[in-house]
Design a protein around this motif. Structure first.
Motif, PDB file in Angstrom:
ATOM      1  N   LEU A 127      22.534  24.510  52.899  1.00 19.73           N
ATOM      2  CA  LEU A 127      23.455  25.604  53.213  1.00 19.73           C
ATOM      3  C   LEU A 127      24.652  25.066  53.986  1.00 19.73           C
ATOM      4  O   LEU A 127      25.818  25.373  53.669  1.00 19.73           O
ATOM      5  CB  LEU A 127      22.701  26.639  54.044  1.00 19.73           C
ATOM      6  N   ILE A 128      24.374  24.232  54.987  1.00 15.50           N
ATOM      7  CA  ILE A 128      25.462  23.658  55.791  1.00 15.50           C
ATOM      8  C   ILE A 128      26.337  22.751  54.928  1.00 15.50           C
ATOM      9  O   ILE A 128      27.570  22.820  54.959  1.00 15.50           O
ATOM     10  CB  ILE A 128      24.873  22.862  56.974  1.00 15.50           C
TER      11      ILE A 128
ATOM     12  N   SER B 271      18.277  25.078  54.551  1.00 14.41           N
ATOM     13  CA  SER B 271      19.242  25.281  55.636  1.00 14.41           C
ATOM     14  C   SER B 271      20.237  24.139  55.671  1.00 14.41           C
ATOM     15  O   SER B 271      21.452  24.340  55.841  1.00 14.41           O
ATOM     16  CB  SER B 271      18.526  25.363  56.976  1.00 14.41           C
ATOM     17  N   THR B 272      19.725  22.922  55.508  1.00 14.02           N
ATOM     18  CA  THR B 272      20.602  21.749  55.498  1.00 14.02           C
ATOM     19  C   THR B 272      21.602  21.851  54.343  1.00 14.02           C
ATOM     20  O   THR B 272      22.810  21.621  54.518  1.00 14.02           O
ATOM     21  CB  THR B 272      19.757  20.470  55.328  1.00 14.02           C
TER      22      THR B 272
ATOM     23  N   GLU C 109      15.102  22.263  54.387  1.00 15.63           N
ATOM     24  CA  GLU C 109      15.937  21.597  53.389  1.00 15.63           C
ATOM     25  C   GLU C 109      17.048  22.541  52.929  1.00 15.63           C
ATOM     26  O   GLU C 109      18.221  22.152  52.836  1.00 15.63           O
ATOM     27  CB  GLU C 109      15.051  21.204  52.204  1.00 15.63           C
TER      28      GLU C 109
END
Lengths: 454, 301
Positions: free
Chosen positions: A425-426, A422-423, A420
């Motif tokens: 972060l993008i 990482s998502t 979650e």
């Protein structure tokens, strides 16, 4: 709307996304921190500017970081932690105690059986001195078995006194740490802010406290009020109250509240509650059964022994000695005679008679005043010790399982998910990059405007 | 619904669970016992206390029974020797009652009978492991002593009590007959009649000798009747020994049912636990390192 306004909106966007990235960073950093609850950046639209015919949005505002937690679930976890720690403390102690009742050749049951077998052997040759000596040794072995068992239980109880003192010390330490956090949290809440890290810390400490004793949590204006036992205050607002310990008339360590009132029986769960339960209820129960068995067995055996005649034709004397009733019977159970000739095997006074041996053997299967034969009496104690330990173990594994499920639920709500984050972060990176692009575009537009002038 | 992102505690719990199953199975296989401490099965542990006491008792009954049997064999062979020599005395007496026998021959016969009297007296003082078998319960001193002042020629120092030995639950076997029931019964006094026969041969008439011989015969018959007691006791012990060895088997099988581990079951449990354990481990190894980061371009990572 001017270019400058757009620049400001874009800059706010940069700040907001950067804040969101901060939250993500913090979440990732704390992925393995116990008690950490993930934080969400709360983004909202900035108030719009009203124009004559329309309104124009003013970009994004980062309002606050919100910790995602379920307070009711946290409390449920604390309750189950109390039960689990209590059961665990009982299991630890009772597993030590039950080894005393494990058949190993020198337990009370084996030694009692050996005593009667040595007596039966004397039947075949009642005047034989080495067989008589064998009975005395078997009697002493039985006495040793009673001593070892009684001392083993007393030793576990003694160790538990130390445990009580340590637990109380930790409870006081935790209460001291909780009190200032409690004030901070109340202040934050009063300002309408999220509890965040302070609340995380408070919950971790409450979890530790729950591992030690039963804790009742009441939410008030000035933070939580923590009580233990039957309402003994531990923390009220910013003030903590220390428990005390004192050695009672029974030689056991008692728990007192801050004003000196004995609250030992009121403490139910947690390590302290479990320890007290075993020390003050389970083990005294076993000791009582053991004492009853020792005193009643000695008295029944002595009665049979005194009904016969020894090798010299004299009436039999008491074979065992020790308190005739009550406490200390097992610990002081001993063989009263040292001369093998004094064993009263004879029923008619002649040395070769074995008539009284039948009466001695009969003690093994005759009911004692407690209602069962000596061996059955011992079997009952083995059963009681086994059941107590088995129940504690079952309770431990049951509460462990429900604690694990509750922790899973907590983690589902509050736990950090790397995927979650990482998502996010993008997402935030893309938004940040887009806002930066807006700024450079507007910069370009400004340059174009300036070029128009020159 | 958001799912729990942190699988580590569950994985650890699962590994612990399968490992604890392995430990249990291993313990059962290595000790051969399903119940190793009271909490494993409190009821079975309590019953085992009884079972161990009973097997101890049965072992002791068996030891005692075989001890008593040995003793009775000694008694029986000794009594058998007594019967042989008394029979000899009877034939001597019968011969001595014949009027053709000379006085000097009778003197020799009297001596022979006296010898037999002494040997029976000796047999009546039979001791086994230091205790005298025919003195009733007064077994620490020889029950019979020769007494020339007495009309019967002997003195009985024993009593009339008997001992019993328990060789089974509620099975008290009488193990001795007092000497005055075997050798010196008031109705048919074997020792007294032998002494009388010797006296009659020495100085009595042929009628005296015939009467005394009759008395000896009566005494012998009585002894033979009483001797049946030992035969009966021995056959009872033999039967009881068979019963006790059966009982030992029963108790062992009961113990095995109570606390014994089923080897097949334990082995199956071990292999199941092993399979489960390696399944958990390999699943954990596969899942744990996997995150979205593994799939994102390196510019991000």
């Amino acid at each position: 709307m001017s270019l400058n306004t757009s620049l400001i909106v874009a800059m706010q966007s940069l700040l907001a996304e950067q804040g969101a990235l901060d939250a993500t960073t913090n979440n990732i950093a704390n992925v393995n921190t116990p008690g950490y609850t993930r934080e969400l950046p709360v983004l909202s639209e900035a108030p719009a500017t009203q124009y004559a015919n329309y309104s124009m949005g003013n970009g994004v505002v980062l309002e606050q970081f919100q910790s995602i937690r379920d307070q009711i679930l946290e409390q449920r976890i604390q309750q189950v932690t109390q039960q689990n720690a209590g059961a665990q403390a009982q299991t630890n102690a009772l597993q030590q105690v039950e080894t005393l009742f494990t058949s190993n050749g020198s337990d009370i049951g084996s030694e009692m059986s050996a005593l009667f077998n040595s007596i039966m052997q004397l039947q075949t040759d009642p005047a034989n001195m080495s067989l008589r000596q064998g009975i005395l040794s078997a009697g002493q072995n039985l006495a040793t078995a009673f001593h070892t068992t009684a001392a083993g239980i007393a030793q576990v109880q003694g160790g538990m006194n130390l445990q009580v003192t340590q637990d109380v010390g930790q409870i006081n330490q935790l209460a001291q740490e909780i009190a200032p956090l409690n004030v901070q949290l109340a202040n934050l809440k009063a300002l309408g802010q999220d509890g965040g890290t302070v609340e995380d810390q408070l919950n971790v400490l409450l979890g530790k406290l729950s591992g030690l004793t039963n804790v009742n949590v009441t939410q008030t204006e000035s933070g939580v009020t923590l009580t233990t036992g039957n309402g003994t205050a531990l923390v009220v607002g910013g003030q903590s109250f220390a428990l005390q310990t004192a050695t009672g008339s029974d030689g056991m360590t008692h728990v007192l509240d801050s004003s000196g009132t004995d609250i030992t029986p009121a403490i139910q769960n947690g390590d302290l509650g479990g320890t007290l339960q075993v020390r003050d209820t389970t083990l005294p129960g076993l000791t009582n059964q053991l004492n009853t068995l020792a005193s009643q067995f000695a008295s029944a055996f002595n009665t049979a022994h005194e009904g016969g005649f020894d090798l010299n034709g004299q009436a039999g004397v008491a074979f065992f000695s020790g308190p005739s009733t009550g406490s200390g019977s097992a610990a002081n159970f001993s063989v009263a005679i040292t001369d093998p000739a004094l064993i009263a095997a004879s029923s008619d006074g002649s040395a070769g008679s074995n008539g009284n041996i039948t009466n001695l053997i009969a003690v093994q299967n005759a009911k004692l005043p407690a209602g069962s034969s000596p061996i059955d009496g011992y079997a009952n104690i083995v059963f009681a010790a086994g059941v107590a330990s088995a129940n504690a173990q079952a309770q431990t594994s049951a509460t462990s399982m429900s604690l694990q499920q509750l922790n899973d639920q907590r983690s589902a709500i509050s736990g950090v998910s790397i995927n979650e984050e990482s998502t996010n972060l993008i997402r935030y990176q893309q938004a940040f990059a887009a806002a930066a692009k807006v700024i450079s575009t507007i910069d370009q537009l400004n340059a174009d405007v300036l070029n128009m002038i020159s | 619904m958001r799912i729990n992102p942190n699988m580590v505690p569950d994985i650890l719990a699962a590994i612990q669970g399968t490992q604890s199953q392995e430990t249990t199975a291993l313990e059962q296989l290595s000790t051969g016992k399903r119940v190793n401490k009271p909490s494993d099965d409190p009821a079975a542990s309590a019953e085992m206390v009884q079972n161990q006491v009973l097997s101890g008792q049965v072992d002791q009954y068996t030891t005692d029974a075989s001890g008593v049997l040995d003793m009775m064999h000694t008694v029986d062979s000794s009594l058998s020797a007594v019967v042989t020599s008394v029979n000899q005395a009877i034939s001597v007496g019968t011969e001595g009652a014949n009027s053709t026998v000379t006085t000097s021959q009778r003197q020799a016969m009297a001596q022979q009978v006296q010898g037999i009297f002494a040997s029976v007296l000796n047999a009546a003082n039979l001791s086994y492991n230091g205790s005298y078998l025919f003195g009733g319960t007064a077994s620490t001193a020889a029950p019979y002593a020769a007494d020339s002042n007495s009309s019967t020629g002997y003195k009985y120092n024993g009593n009339e009590d008997v001992n019993t030995v328990q060789i089974g639950a509620g099975f008290d076997l009488q193990t001795n007959l007092p000497g005055d029931q075997l050798f010196s019964n008031s109705g048919s006094d074997l020792l007294g009649s032998l002494n009388q026969l010797a006296t009659a041969l020495q100085s009595g008439t042929t009628t005296d000798i015939a009467n005394a011989t009759q008395q000896v015969t009566a005494g012998l018959n009585y002894l033979t009747q009483q001797r049946v007691f030992y035969g009966n006791a021995m056959s009872q012990i033999n039967a009881q020994e068979t019963f006790l060895s059966q009982e030992t088997v029963n108790l062992k099988s009961q113990a095995n049912t109570l606390i014994g581990a089923d080897a097949t079951q334990a082995a199956t449990m071990l292999s199941q636990a092993q399979t489960a354990n390696s399944a958990v481990l390999s699943a954990a190894a596969k899942i744990m390192p996997e995150t979205l980061l593994d799939y994102l371009p390196t510019t991000l990572g």
